[in-house]
Design an enzyme around this catalytic site. Structure first.
Site, PDB file in Angstrom:
ATOM      1  N   ASP A  40      -2.966   5.332  -2.644  1.00 31.33           N
ATOM      2  CA  ASP A  40      -2.231   4.200  -2.094  1.00 31.33           C
ATOM      3  C   ASP A  40      -1.519   3.520  -3.256  1.00 31.33           C
ATOM      4  O   ASP A  40      -2.085   3.414  -4.362  1.00 31.33           O
ATOM      5  CB  ASP A  40      -3.188   3.182  -1.446  1.00 31.33           C
ATOM      6  N   HIS A  90      -7.798  -0.519  -3.516  1.00 32.17           N
ATOM      7  CA  HIS A  90      -6.674  -1.348  -3.959  1.00 32.17           C
ATOM      8  C   HIS A  90      -7.112  -2.268  -5.101  1.00 32.17           C
ATOM      9  O   HIS A  90      -8.031  -3.063  -4.958  1.00 32.17           O
ATOM     10  CB  HIS A  90      -6.068  -2.163  -2.809  1.00 32.17           C
ATOM     11  N   ASP A 130      -5.598  -4.746  -6.327  1.00 32.57           N
ATOM     12  CA  ASP A 130      -5.001  -6.084  -6.378  1.00 32.57           C
ATOM     13  C   ASP A 130      -5.871  -7.215  -5.816  1.00 32.57           C
ATOM     14  O   ASP A 130      -5.382  -8.327  -5.615  1.00 32.57           O
ATOM     15  CB  ASP A 130      -3.603  -6.088  -5.736  1.00 32.57           C
ATOM     16  N   CYS A 169      -0.581  -7.965  -1.185  1.00 35.32           N
ATOM     17  CA  CYS A 169      -0.531  -6.851  -0.224  1.00 35.32           C
ATOM     18  C   CYS A 169       0.700  -6.955   0.685  1.00 35.32           C
ATOM     19  O   CYS A 169       1.317  -5.948   1.027  1.00 35.32           O
ATOM     20  CB  CYS A 169      -1.748  -6.872   0.699  1.00 35.32           C
ATOM     21  N   ASP A 225       0.830  -1.214   0.000  1.00 33.53           N
ATOM     22  CA  ASP A 225       0.000   0.000   0.000  1.00 33.53           C
ATOM     23  C   ASP A 225       0.859   1.257   0.000  1.00 33.53           C
ATOM     24  O   ASP A 225       0.447   2.300  -0.491  1.00 33.53           O
ATOM     25  CB  ASP A 225      -0.891   0.048   1.245  1.00 33.53           C
TER      26      ASP A 225
HETATM   27  N1  ABU Z   1      -5.903  -4.577   0.022  1.00 32.22           N
HETATM   28  C1  ABU Z   1      -6.742  -5.297  -0.868  1.00 32.22           C
HETATM   29  C2  ABU Z   1      -8.131  -5.325  -0.288  1.00 32.22           C
HETATM   30  C3  ABU Z   1      -9.145  -5.507  -1.328  1.00 32.22           C
HETATM   31  C4  ABU Z   1     -10.442  -6.054  -0.831  1.00 32.22           C
HETATM   32  O1  ABU Z   1     -10.785  -5.900   0.360  1.00 32.22           O
HETATM   33  O2  ABU Z   1     -11.123  -6.697  -1.617  1.00 32.22           O
END
Ligand code: ABU
Length: 394
Positions: free
Chosen positions: A222, A272, A274, A378, A132
């Site tokens: 981020d 995010h 990812d 992450c 992040d």
């Molecule tokens: N840091 C990725 C979190 C994404 C989600 O909660 O789906």
């Protein structure tokens, strides 16, 4: 700077407190994507992690009904910290056994209240997940301007490592994006107050209008909202990245020859990229089926013959207790090269999907570290991947 002019300006050989040398021979910083062969990576640690009070930006991410939403702030239990570290250390060992260099951040003690002239919050967050905070773009590593007040000083955990990278690789540049203020003026405080009482349909409606608690007063992003694909950089606009942040990324990196694109997904809580849209190898993307791309945004991929496959459902109906992330951490993987992927060990369906896509799958036990900041992607930040800056979208 010539040493003739400044004869006393040479670097001390090692740090006074830890004795760790500043210069590591052969160290290399460079990465242009998430799939070329991984040679050097940072893996987060769970030490000293706290659950901070909710702040205007984090409020929108904390799941409704979670004890983290109101008042329940404090240090995570020692038992949960040790178990998360067991997972993270196991992950680091798997990578080291594959001859990947693994660095760990420094352990900052977040116990003290954080106060700046603009805000005050019960504690910091932790140093898991590094993804992040750190954006590796080619030969540079940038510390991101994050929107959670509790994460304002998180970069401190990486300062020593960054300094070492800077001194060890003559081509490496370390950078810090403009520091945000995160005052009440940085947020739509009326949204923050209302958030708790909104239904999923109402939060989705707001998200589709691209309205979040963060305003455009600060430059905010981020690093985990940024997806790197060689010459093209895709940035998710959402809870943690505002338009000013995307403009800053565009101006900075387009002047270096990159092309920057904004991506948006139909998602209540876009935070995010990812666990939403993940590059697997050149020509192949994994898309979260619950978070479709906005109309027209598949085009650049399809025109360039990239295949977009939908991820299978996660193994779990709920995230672990006290976790900020969704169950879609199932698709938050670490790719080691074009044929090898690390997947969380309980995600059997996701492992099977990767197997069918032609990958060798390395199972990694990490679920008990999820609450500390996310999954395998992450929990890491690239330092070096082999390969060059390719043009995948000519
Ligand atoms: N840091 C990725 C979190 C994404 C989600 O909660 O789906």
């Amino acid at each position: 700077i010539s040493n003739d002019l400044y004869p006393n300006a040479s670097l001390p050989l090692e740090r006074k407190d830890s004795g760790v040398p500043y210069v590591r021979q052969g160290l290399h910083v460079e990465s242009y994507n998430d799939f070329d062969p991984l040679r050097h990576v940072i893996v987060g640690i769970a030490d000293n992690q706290h659950i901070p009070e909710a702040c205007p930006a984090s409020n929108e991410k904390i799941p409704a009904g979670s004890p983290m939403r109101g008042g329940k702030a404090g240090r995570r239990t020692q038992e949960s910290i040790e178990r998360a570290n067991e997972c993270l250390n196991g992950f680091a060992k798997i990578l080291e056994d594959r001859n990947i260099i693994v660095d760990r951040p420094g352990a900052v003690d977040w116990h003290e209240r954080i106060t700046t002239p603009d805000f005050s919050i019960s504690s910091g967050f932790g140093v898991m997940p590094p993804r992040d905070c750190l954006l590796t773009m080619g030969k540079s590593m940038l510390m991101a301007p994050m929107s959670f007040r509790s994460r304002y000083f998180e970069y401190l955990a990486y300062v020593d490592l960054m300094r070492e990278y800077f001194e060890s690789d003559p081509n490496c540049m370390i950078e810090q994006a403009p520091r945000p203020r995160l005052s009440d003026d940085s947020f739509r405080m009326d949204y923050v107050a209302a958030y708790e009482y909104l239904s999923d349909a109402e939060t989705m409606e707001r998200s589709l209008r691209k309205e979040y608690s963060t305003k455009e007063t600060d430059i905010l992003f981020d690093a985990a909202d940024v997806m790197r694909l060689g010459k093209d950089i895709f940035v998710q606009h959402g809870l943690t990245t505002n338009l000013a942040g995307i403009r800053w990324i565009k101006r900075k990196y387009e002047s270096q020859g990159y092309r920057v694109h904004t991506l948006s997904f139909e998602d209540n809580h876009p935070i995010h990229i990812d666990a939403t849209f993940c590059p697997l190898r050149p020509g192949l993307m994994l898309l979260n089926p619950n978070r479709p791309l906005f109309k027209g945004q598949r085009e650049i991929f399809e025109k360039n013959d990239w295949e977009i496959v939908e991820a299978v459902s996660p193994a779990w109906d709920n995230p672990p207790p006290l976790c900020y992330s969704s169950t879609w951490l199932s698709m938050n993987t670490l790719i080691l090269d074009h044929k090898t992927v690390c997947v969380e060990a309980s995600e059997t369906a996701q492992m099977e999907q990767f197997d069918k896509l032609g990958f060798d799958v390395v199972p990694v036990d990490l679920r008990d570290a999820y609450a500390f900041g996310g999954g395998l992607h992450c929990a890491t930040a690239d330092v070096w991947r082999e390969g060059t800056c390719e043009d995948y979208f000519p």
